[in-house]
Design an enzyme around this catalytic site. Structure first.
Site, mmCIF file in Angstrom:
data_model
loop_
_atom_site.group_PDB
_atom_site.id
_atom_site.type_symbol
_atom_site.label_atom_id
_atom_site.label_comp_id
_atom_site.label_asym_id
_atom_site.label_seq_id
_atom_site.Cartn_x
_atom_site.Cartn_y
_atom_site.Cartn_z
ATOM 1 N NE ARG A 1 -1.205 8.782 -10.203
ATOM 2 C CZ ARG A 1 -1.987 8.346 -9.227
ATOM 3 N NH1 ARG A 1 -1.462 7.892 -8.128
ATOM 4 N NH2 ARG A 1 -3.304 8.371 -9.344
ATOM 5 C CG PHE B 1 -3.499 15.432 0.664
ATOM 6 C CD1 PHE B 1 -4.511 14.492 0.830
ATOM 7 C CD2 PHE B 1 -2.938 15.581 -0.606
ATOM 8 C CE1 PHE B 1 -4.957 13.729 -0.225
ATOM 9 C CE2 PHE B 1 -3.379 14.816 -1.676
ATOM 10 C CZ PHE B 1 -4.397 13.891 -1.483
ATOM 11 C CD GLU C 1 -2.969 1.111 0.287
ATOM 12 O OE1 GLU C 1 -2.380 1.612 -0.681
ATOM 13 O OE2 GLU C 1 -4.178 1.239 0.467
ATOM 14 C CG ASP C 2 -0.803 4.712 -1.795
ATOM 15 O OD1 ASP C 2 -1.561 4.141 -0.977
ATOM 16 O OD2 ASP C 2 -1.239 5.440 -2.708
ATOM 17 C CG ASP D 1 -6.103 9.261 5.973
ATOM 18 O OD1 ASP D 1 -5.837 9.535 7.149
ATOM 19 O OD2 ASP D 1 -6.691 10.063 5.220
#
Ligand code: 5GP
Length: 186
Positions: free
Chosen positions: A175, A162, A108-109, A112
């Site tokens: 990205r 964020f 997973e990146d 949250d």
């Protein structure tokens, strides 16, 4: 008319906001994670499952740091629009190969709230993998709604900001940044 009040206007800049994790720090940590995974799965074959599109860079780099018989597969889910969580997660692309009886490491990146991961893990668990664990590059524990006991590997714990870069986007932008930066809206 493009104005400086438009956050996407910043996309022309090479550095949107403050650098939180440098490219060098990322590469060092990914190497450590790869070594740890290699040690933990000695004598086993591993399937790395990346979640499109945010984890592409991390999955590709991690893969190169794992010294085991390892394969790579991807699934895609719907994700955030802008900076808001839609709360709705959908499977857009399924895995190409069966994971039944396999050792699966989900890559997973960022975690949250944990809602996305919870959904993906429930889907994968129904396929009967031999084992299922999670490696996330980033963990934002401040907003966690669902605890994630299957998360065994964490690259970095970060505050509730964020972030973009190294695969992570804001409206599909940023990205390509080699580092993790904090998105700053005007
Ligand atoms: P969760 O379901 O855990 O709340 O959110 C997980 C997903 O939300 C991530 O896979 C990612 O797509 C998105 N996300 C959460 N926080 C961030 C962030 O700081 N930056 C970016 N670019 N995406 C985020």
């Amino acid at each position: 008319m493009a104005t400086s009040a438009n956050p996407l206007h910043l996309s022309q800049d090479p550095a949107p906001g403050k650098i939180l994790i440098s490219a060098l720090e990322l590469q060092r940590r990914v190497s450590e994670l790869g070594a740890q995974v290699t040690a933990d799965y000695q004598g086993k074959a591993l399937v790395l499952v990346g979640i499109l599109r945010g984890s592409v860079m991390f999955a590709a780099d991690l893969l190169r740091r794992i010294d085991l018989p390892v394969t790579l597969d991807f699934l895609a889910i719907s994700s955030y629009v802008g900076r808001d969580a839609s709360g709705v997660v959908r499977l857009i692309k399924d895995l190409d190969h069966s994971i039944t009886g396999k050792h699966v490491l989900l890559v997973e990146d960022i975690i949250d709230t944990g809602l996305t991961l919870n959904y993906v893990l429930r889907v994968l668990a129904t396929r009967g993998p031999e084992s299922l664990t999670v490696c996330t590059l980033l963990d934002k524990p401040a907003r966690r709604l669902i605890e994630q006991p299957l998360v065994k590997y964490v690259g970095f714990h970060i505050p509730d900001v964020f972030v973009v870069g190294y695969g992570l986007d804001y409206n599909q932008r940023f990205r390509n940044l080699p580092y993790i930066g904090v998105l700053q809206l005007p």
